[in-house]
Scaffold this motif. Structure first.
Motif, PDB file in Angstrom:
ATOM      1  N   THR A 185      -4.158   1.185  14.242  1.00 50.40           N
ATOM      2  CA  THR A 185      -3.447   0.562  13.117  1.00 50.40           C
ATOM      3  C   THR A 185      -2.410   1.499  12.491  1.00 50.40           C
ATOM      4  O   THR A 185      -1.243   1.129  12.342  1.00 50.40           O
ATOM      5  N   ALA A 186      -2.824   2.700  12.125  1.00 49.60           N
ATOM      6  CA  ALA A 186      -1.915   3.591  11.374  1.00 49.60           C
ATOM      7  C   ALA A 186      -0.656   3.910  12.185  1.00 49.60           C
ATOM      8  O   ALA A 186       0.466   3.820  11.661  1.00 49.60           O
ATOM      9  N   GLU A 187      -0.835   4.232  13.467  1.00 56.96           N
ATOM     10  CA  GLU A 187       0.326   4.583  14.292  1.00 56.96           C
ATOM     11  C   GLU A 187       1.276   3.391  14.441  1.00 56.96           C
ATOM     12  O   GLU A 187       2.496   3.521  14.400  1.00 56.96           O
ATOM     13  N   TRP A 188       0.672   2.205  14.629  1.00 56.27           N
ATOM     14  CA  TRP A 188       1.470   0.987  14.808  1.00 56.27           C
ATOM     15  C   TRP A 188       2.299   0.696  13.554  1.00 56.27           C
ATOM     16  O   TRP A 188       3.498   0.409  13.621  1.00 56.27           O
ATOM     17  N   ILE A 189       1.627   0.778  12.411  1.00 56.41           N
ATOM     18  CA  ILE A 189       2.303   0.476  11.135  1.00 56.41           C
ATOM     19  C   ILE A 189       3.419   1.502  10.876  1.00 56.41           C
ATOM     20  O   ILE A 189       4.527   1.139  10.475  1.00 56.41           O
ATOM     21  N   LYS A 190       3.122   2.774  11.132  1.00 56.72           N
ATOM     22  CA  LYS A 190       4.170   3.811  10.958  1.00 56.72           C
ATOM     23  C   LYS A 190       5.387   3.480  11.801  1.00 56.72           C
ATOM     24  O   LYS A 190       6.528   3.597  11.349  1.00 56.72           O
ATOM     25  N   GLY A 191       5.152   3.071  13.041  1.00 57.65           N
ATOM     26  CA  GLY A 191       6.260   2.742  13.946  1.00 57.65           C
ATOM     27  C   GLY A 191       7.043   1.534  13.437  1.00 57.65           C
ATOM     28  O   GLY A 191       8.281   1.561  13.406  1.00 57.65           O
ATOM     29  N   ALA A 250      -5.936 -11.525   9.870  1.00 53.69           N
ATOM     30  CA  ALA A 250      -6.366 -12.052   8.563  1.00 53.69           C
ATOM     31  C   ALA A 250      -5.492 -13.215   8.096  1.00 53.69           C
ATOM     32  O   ALA A 250      -5.736 -13.799   7.046  1.00 53.69           O
ATOM     33  N   ILE A 251      -4.458 -13.555   8.883  1.00 51.73           N
ATOM     34  CA  ILE A 251      -3.519 -14.587   8.442  1.00 51.73           C
ATOM     35  C   ILE A 251      -4.048 -15.976   8.772  1.00 51.73           C
ATOM     36  O   ILE A 251      -4.251 -16.300   9.944  1.00 51.73           O
ATOM     37  N   GLY A 252      -4.274 -16.755   7.743  1.00 47.25           N
ATOM     38  CA  GLY A 252      -4.688 -18.151   7.921  1.00 47.25           C
ATOM     39  C   GLY A 252      -6.054 -18.316   8.558  1.00 47.25           C
ATOM     40  O   GLY A 252      -6.408 -19.406   9.009  1.00 47.25           O
ATOM     41  N   THR A 253      -6.839 -17.248   8.589  1.00 42.77           N
ATOM     42  CA  THR A 253      -8.133 -17.310   9.262  1.00 42.77           C
ATOM     43  C   THR A 253      -9.290 -17.409   8.284  1.00 42.77           C
ATOM     44  O   THR A 253     -10.417 -17.691   8.678  1.00 42.77           O
ATOM     45  N   GLY A 254      -9.014 -17.123   7.000  1.00 47.67           N
ATOM     46  CA  GLY A 254     -10.092 -17.051   6.026  1.00 47.67           C
ATOM     47  C   GLY A 254     -10.798 -15.702   6.088  1.00 47.67           C
ATOM     48  O   GLY A 254     -11.640 -15.382   5.257  1.00 47.67           O
ATOM     49  N   LYS A 255     -10.446 -14.865   7.100  1.00 47.21           N
ATOM     50  CA  LYS A 255     -11.058 -13.528   7.240  1.00 47.21           C
ATOM     51  C   LYS A 255     -10.151 -12.500   6.593  1.00 47.21           C
ATOM     52  O   LYS A 255      -9.318 -11.878   7.260  1.00 47.21           O
ATOM     53  N   SER A 256     -10.240 -12.329   5.280  1.00 47.69           N
ATOM     54  CA  SER A 256      -9.349 -11.366   4.652  1.00 47.69           C
ATOM     55  C   SER A 256      -9.829  -9.950   4.945  1.00 47.69           C
ATOM     56  O   SER A 256     -11.018  -9.716   5.170  1.00 47.69           O
ATOM     57  N   SER A 257      -8.884  -9.035   4.922  1.00 45.18           N
ATOM     58  CA  SER A 257      -9.235  -7.615   5.062  1.00 45.18           C
ATOM     59  C   SER A 257      -9.962  -7.212   3.785  1.00 45.18           C
ATOM     60  O   SER A 257      -9.673  -7.747   2.708  1.00 45.18           O
ATOM     61  N   SER A 258     -10.877  -6.261   3.837  1.00 41.95           N
ATOM     62  CA  SER A 258     -11.494  -5.803   2.585  1.00 41.95           C
ATOM     63  C   SER A 258     -10.398  -5.137   1.756  1.00 41.95           C
ATOM     64  O   SER A 258      -9.395  -4.643   2.305  1.00 41.95           O
ATOM     65  N   ALA A 259     -10.601  -5.114   0.452  1.00 40.34           N
ATOM     66  CA  ALA A 259      -9.591  -4.494  -0.419  1.00 40.34           C
ATOM     67  C   ALA A 259      -9.432  -3.016  -0.057  1.00 40.34           C
ATOM     68  O   ALA A 259      -8.329  -2.479  -0.106  1.00 40.34           O
ATOM     69  N   GLU A 260     -10.521  -2.370   0.336  1.00 42.92           N
ATOM     70  CA  GLU A 260     -10.467  -0.934   0.679  1.00 42.92           C
ATOM     71  C   GLU A 260      -9.610  -0.715   1.932  1.00 42.92           C
ATOM     72  O   GLU A 260      -8.759   0.161   1.974  1.00 42.92           O
ATOM     73  N   GLU A 261      -9.872  -1.531   2.956  1.00 41.00           N
ATOM     74  CA  GLU A 261      -9.090  -1.405   4.198  1.00 41.00           C
ATOM     75  C   GLU A 261      -7.609  -1.702   3.940  1.00 41.00           C
ATOM     76  O   GLU A 261      -6.726  -1.025   4.474  1.00 41.00           O
ATOM     77  N   ALA A 262      -7.367  -2.748   3.136  1.00 38.15           N
ATOM     78  CA  ALA A 262      -5.977  -3.128   2.846  1.00 38.15           C
ATOM     79  C   ALA A 262      -5.276  -2.001   2.093  1.00 38.15           C
ATOM     80  O   ALA A 262      -4.133  -1.643   2.401  1.00 38.15           O
ATOM     81  N   ASP A 263      -5.983  -1.414   1.132  1.00 35.41           N
ATOM     82  CA  ASP A 263      -5.399  -0.321   0.337  1.00 35.41           C
ATOM     83  C   ASP A 263      -5.105   0.888   1.224  1.00 35.41           C
ATOM     84  O   ASP A 263      -4.062   1.534   1.087  1.00 35.41           O
ATOM     85  N   GLU A 264      -6.025   1.153   2.146  1.00 35.60           N
ATOM     86  CA  GLU A 264      -5.833   2.307   3.037  1.00 35.60           C
ATOM     87  C   GLU A 264      -4.558   2.118   3.880  1.00 35.60           C
ATOM     88  O   GLU A 264      -3.742   3.029   4.006  1.00 35.60           O
ATOM     89  N   THR A 265      -4.390   0.906   4.417  1.00 32.26           N
ATOM     90  CA  THR A 265      -3.212   0.710   5.288  1.00 32.26           C
ATOM     91  C   THR A 265      -1.933   0.601   4.458  1.00 32.26           C
ATOM     92  O   THR A 265      -0.878   1.097   4.891  1.00 32.26           O
ATOM     93  N   CYS A 266      -2.018   0.027   3.256  1.00 28.99           N
ATOM     94  CA  CYS A 266      -0.827   0.048   2.382  1.00 28.99           C
ATOM     95  C   CYS A 266      -0.481   1.500   2.039  1.00 28.99           C
ATOM     96  O   CYS A 266       0.700   1.854   1.884  1.00 28.99           O
ATOM     97  N   VAL A 287      -0.845   3.961   4.137  1.00 27.33           N
ATOM     98  CA  VAL A 287      -0.121   4.446   5.330  1.00 27.33           C
ATOM     99  C   VAL A 287       1.359   4.053   5.214  1.00 27.33           C
ATOM    100  O   VAL A 287       2.261   4.857   5.504  1.00 27.33           O
ATOM    101  N   VAL A 288       1.597   2.821   4.760  1.00 26.71           N
ATOM    102  CA  VAL A 288       2.987   2.370   4.579  1.00 26.71           C
ATOM    103  C   VAL A 288       3.686   3.295   3.573  1.00 26.71           C
ATOM    104  O   VAL A 288       4.799   3.802   3.820  1.00 26.71           O
ATOM    105  N   ARG A 289       3.004   3.563   2.458  1.00 22.81           N
ATOM    106  CA  ARG A 289       3.647   4.379   1.411  1.00 22.81           C
ATOM    107  C   ARG A 289       3.912   5.815   1.912  1.00 22.81           C
ATOM    108  O   ARG A 289       4.974   6.383   1.655  1.00 22.81           O
ATOM    109  N   GLU A 290       2.959   6.380   2.628  1.00 17.99           N
ATOM    110  CA  GLU A 290       3.149   7.745   3.152  1.00 17.99           C
ATOM    111  C   GLU A 290       4.285   7.785   4.171  1.00 17.99           C
ATOM    112  O   GLU A 290       5.022   8.765   4.259  1.00 17.99           O
ATOM    113  N   THR A 291       4.410   6.710   4.955  1.00 11.21           N
ATOM    114  CA  THR A 291       5.504   6.660   5.930  1.00 11.21           C
ATOM    115  C   THR A 291       6.850   6.676   5.199  1.00 11.21           C
ATOM    116  O   THR A 291       7.781   7.392   5.595  1.00 11.21           O
TER     117      THR A 291
END
Ligand SMILES: O=C[C@H](O)COP(=O)(O)O
Length: 251
Positions: free
Chosen positions: A139-145, A171-187, A189-193
């Motif tokens: 995930t992190a490498e993909w998002i950074k790219g 998580a899109i349209g599936t009802g399976k949302s990411s946990s808030a912790e996981e979402a925050d972690e990847t957001c 990654v976006v901010r650090e990038t």
């Protein structure tokens, strides 16, 4: 302090009449945009009427796509110049559905981001990983790219005003949302990038949304996280009552 931004993405739903009825139902109940930016992303066909219907209200209008040339022989495409002239405020770019079904590449997204800024609007740039990528720890490498490619050759001022939507595809349209912790972690990654590509002032300014099965019942968990400044919402933005509840939860 970053101002929250909640954006509905109606995708290819509603008729012109339904879009008008939605705006009539919500337009006097939108919280002040001193506290939250409220946005609805509508199909291209209704944008002109939506801009007219929302004039003088706190609700902003987003397009769901734009081409990267302002005009020319591009049959069926949407001109960013025409969108800007119409008074559209935001343009959602690089949504995973556009990447998957319409083969948009990072390079296309980058050219579209430039076109949207050039025409005086604000891009909402989407990124996100597949379930396979998450399970493989990529995930992190993909998002950074994705972010590095999407932001190529933008100025510090442009990136400071940009909105980035992190939407895990699973998580899109599936009802399976990411946990808030996981979402925050990847957001994060976006901010650090953004910090690595530009600097800390820019990464502190850029607004990052989470998207993927957000609804009135779970939005507060996401908004409580440091790196999450808003939400890009599909299904739960379609009904006026649900859309207003999302805004109420963050104002
Ligand atoms: O653009 C919005 C996202 O694709 C999320 O859609 P969803 O809220 O229906 O899961």
């Amino acid at each position: 302090m970053r101002k929250p931004i909640i954006a509905g993405n109606w995708k290819m739903n509603k008729t012109a009449e339904e879009a008008h009825a939605f705006i009539e139902a919500v337009k006097n109940k939108i919280p002040s945009n001193d506290n939250v930016d409220s946005v609805v992303g509508a199909p291209t066909l209704f944008l002109e009427k939506m801009v007219e219907d929302t004039k003088g209200t706190e609700l902003k209008v987003a397009a769901q796509n734009s081409y990267f040339e302002d005009s020319g022989a591009f049959t069926g495409e949407v001109s960013p110049y025409a969108l800007g002239e119409l008074g559209v405020d935001y343009v959602i770019l690089g949504h995973s559905e556009r990447r998957e079904y319409f083969h948009e590449t990072d390079e296309d997204v980058n050219k579209k981001v430039h076109a949207v800024f050039r025409n005086g609007m604000t891009p909402i740039v989407c990124c996100g990983e597949t379930l396979e990528q998450r399970e493989a720890g990529e995930t992190a490498e993909w998002i950074k790219g994705q972010i590095t490619n999407a932001l190529k050759d933008l100025t510090e001022g442009q990136v400071s005003n940009l909105v980035i939507a992190y939407e895990p595809i699973w998580a899109i349209g599936t009802g399976k949302s990411s946990s808030a912790e996981e979402a925050d972690e990847t957001c994060g990654v976006v901010r650090e990038t953004v910090a690595d590509l530009y600097n800390r002032a820019v990464s502190d300014a850029v607004r990052i949304q989470y998207g993927g099965s957000v609804k009135p019942e779970n939005i507060a968990e996401y908004m409580a996280k440091d790196n999450i400044d808003g939400a890009l919402v599909g299904g739960a933005s379609l009904e006026p009552e649900s859309f207003l509840k999302l805004l109420e939860a963050v104002k």
